[in-house]
Design a protein around this motif. Structure first.
Motif, short mmCIF file in Angstrom:
data_model
loop_
_atom_site.label_atom_id
_atom_site.label_comp_id
_atom_site.label_asym_id
_atom_site.label_seq_id
_atom_site.Cartn_x
_atom_site.Cartn_y
_atom_site.Cartn_z
N VAL A 1 0.84 -1.20 0.00
CA VAL A 1 0.00 0.00 0.00
C VAL A 1 0.88 1.25 0.00
N GLU A 2 1.93 1.25 0.81
CA GLU A 2 2.83 2.40 0.88
C GLU A 2 3.57 2.61 -0.44
N LYS A 3 3.90 1.51 -1.12
CA LYS A 3 4.55 1.63 -2.43
C LYS A 3 3.61 2.29 -3.44
N ALA A 4 2.33 1.93 -3.36
CA ALA A 4 1.35 2.53 -4.28
C ALA A 4 1.21 4.02 -4.01
N ILE A 5 1.21 4.40 -2.72
CA ILE A 5 1.10 5.82 -2.35
C ILE A 5 2.35 6.57 -2.82
N ALA A 6 3.52 5.95 -2.61
CA ALA A 6 4.78 6.58 -3.02
C ALA A 6 4.81 6.80 -4.53
N ASP A 7 4.40 5.79 -5.28
CA ASP A 7 4.38 5.91 -6.75
C ASP A 7 3.45 7.05 -7.18
N ARG B 1 -6.69 12.66 2.29
CA ARG B 1 -7.88 11.88 1.94
C ARG B 1 -7.98 11.70 0.43
N TYR B 2 -7.65 12.76 -0.32
CA TYR B 2 -7.72 12.68 -1.78
C TYR B 2 -6.69 11.69 -2.31
N VAL B 3 -5.44 11.78 -1.79
CA VAL B 3 -4.38 10.86 -2.21
C VAL B 3 -4.79 9.42 -1.92
N ALA B 4 -5.30 9.20 -0.71
CA ALA B 4 -5.72 7.85 -0.33
C ALA B 4 -6.78 7.31 -1.28
N GLY B 5 -7.74 8.16 -1.65
CA GLY B 5 -8.81 7.75 -2.54
C GLY B 5 -8.31 7.36 -3.92
N ARG B 6 -7.26 8.04 -4.39
CA ARG B 6 -6.74 7.77 -5.73
C ARG B 6 -6.04 6.41 -5.82
N VAL B 7 -5.55 5.90 -4.69
CA VAL B 7 -4.85 4.60 -4.71
C VAL B 7 -5.62 3.54 -3.93
N ALA C 1 -6.64 3.46 -0.82
CA ALA C 1 -6.08 3.21 0.51
C ALA C 1 -6.82 4.09 1.51
N SER C 2 -6.48 3.95 2.78
CA SER C 2 -7.09 4.77 3.81
C SER C 2 -6.21 5.99 4.09
N PRO C 3 -6.79 7.10 4.55
CA PRO C 3 -5.98 8.28 4.91
C PRO C 3 -4.91 7.95 5.95
N SER C 4 -5.23 7.00 6.84
CA SER C 4 -4.24 6.63 7.87
C SER C 4 -3.00 5.98 7.25
N SER C 5 -3.18 5.30 6.10
CA SER C 5 -2.03 4.71 5.42
C SER C 5 -1.10 5.79 4.87
N VAL C 6 -1.70 6.88 4.38
CA VAL C 6 -0.91 8.01 3.89
C VAL C 6 -0.13 8.63 5.05
N THR C 7 -0.81 8.78 6.19
CA THR C 7 -0.16 9.36 7.37
C THR C 7 0.99 8.48 7.84
N ARG C 8 0.78 7.15 7.84
CA ARG C 8 1.83 6.24 8.30
C ARG C 8 3.07 6.32 7.39
N LEU C 9 2.85 6.46 6.08
CA LEU C 9 3.98 6.60 5.17
C LEU C 9 4.75 7.88 5.48
N CYS C 10 4.05 8.96 5.71
CA CYS C 10 4.70 10.23 6.03
C CYS C 10 5.51 10.11 7.32
N GLN C 11 4.96 9.39 8.29
CA GLN C 11 5.67 9.20 9.56
C GLN C 11 6.89 8.30 9.37
N ARG C 12 6.79 7.32 8.50
CA ARG C 12 7.93 6.46 8.20
C ARG C 12 9.09 7.29 7.63
N LEU C 13 8.73 8.33 6.90
CA LEU C 13 9.74 9.20 6.29
C LEU C 13 10.25 10.28 7.24
N GLY C 14 9.73 10.27 8.49
CA GLY C 14 10.26 11.18 9.50
C GLY C 14 9.43 12.43 9.73
#
Length: 294
Positions: free
Chosen positions: A16-22, A37-43, A45-58
């Protein structure tokens, strides 16, 4: 490492994070008008998945990630439009053509480095110098040799500078340094473990620290009070020569010296002229350009 590279490498990312990153890489600067929310909808995924990716990146969340990503994109778009910093010349180029291209490259590097400097940074470092009795330059690579001209210039106007190239000596020095001393670290990657130990030791003792490092997030900058970014265009391995970091570091050293000189211009001019004249009494040249005025 810059955000774009981390999004491309996708180390440790879930599917899921790879799809968001792409998606983020594909959208680029168009991301400025898109919510989590918009980014999550396009792939799908859930908005929380987008947030988790951002947190993974610091980052704390999507808003500060997006701001940093857009600032980085603007930086990467600036400069070096006509020359490749990793391949500034080609096999077919004549020696004079190589020299011409390097001249253009050096100009781009300095302009690029200047674009990453702020007035607030320079003011802050001058305030640190006001209460400083010694600067410790710490680098574990060949960058340390770039500090020797800086040391000589600073000594001539009354500031002590020492240069350390051994991690054990640097660590011991961090353990005894006072708050009237400054550590200045040089590291392009900002991820050298032995250098990070020294920076962490200095931070634990509240010794002021400055670093020259690459643009983007790295561990070293998080341990320093002031961060000066070098031109960050060259890859770590596949380049024809580390032109960018060397020119950037020399330029940054000259900027710090010149700003400090200008802090008390007349006094420093007198001090430097007197000590140079004392030591170089017999220095002569037949070249009229080099001769001092009578």
């Amino acid at each position: 490492m810059i955000i774009e590279e981390r999004l491309k490498l996708q180390e440790g990312f879930s599917d899921v994070e790879k799809a968001i990153a792409d998606y983020i890489l594909e959208r680029g600067e168009e991301l400025k008008n898109e919510s989590a929310r918009y980014v999550a909808g396009r792939v799908y995924a859930s908005p929380s998945s987008v947030t988790r990716l951002c947190q993974r990146l610091g980052f704390d969340g999507y808003p500060d990630f997006r701001q940093a990503y857009l600032e980085e994109a603007a930086y990467l778009r600036s400069h070096f439009q006509r020359i490749d910093p990793n391949r500034p010349f080609e096999r077919k180029d004549s020696p004079l053509r190589v020299a011409s291209k390097l001249s253009a490259l050096y100009g781009e590097i300095v302009d690029d480095t200047l674009s990453l400097i702020t007035a607030q940074q320079l003011q802050a470092v001058m305030e640190l110098f006001e209460t400083c009795r010694r600067v410790h330059v710490m680098s574990l690579g060949s960058h340390a040799y770039l500090a020797y001209p800086f040391r000589e210039k600073m000594m001539k106007i009354g500031m002590e500078v020492d240069i350390m190239k051994q991690s054990d000596i640097g660590y011991y020095q961090a353990g005894i340094a006072g708050r009237d001393e400054i550590f200045l670290f040089i590291s392009y990657s900002g991820e050298l473990e032995s250098l990070l130990r020294i920076a962490a030791k200095a931070k634990s003792r509240r010794v002021p620290a400055i670093c020259f490092t690459s643009y983007g997030h790295n561990q070293l900058e998080s341990l320093c009070d002031l961060v000066f970014y070098v031109s960050t265009r060259e890859r770590l391995i596949t380049n024809l020569g580390t032109y960018g970091v060397y020119v950037s570091v020399l330029y940054l050293f000259d900027v710090l010296y010149s700003c400090w000189f200008n802090r008390n211009h007349e006094k420093n001019l007198t001090k430097k002229t007197e000590i140079s004249a004392e030591y170089q009494k017999k220095r002569r040249s037949k070249n009229p350009i080099l001769m001092e005025g009578e």
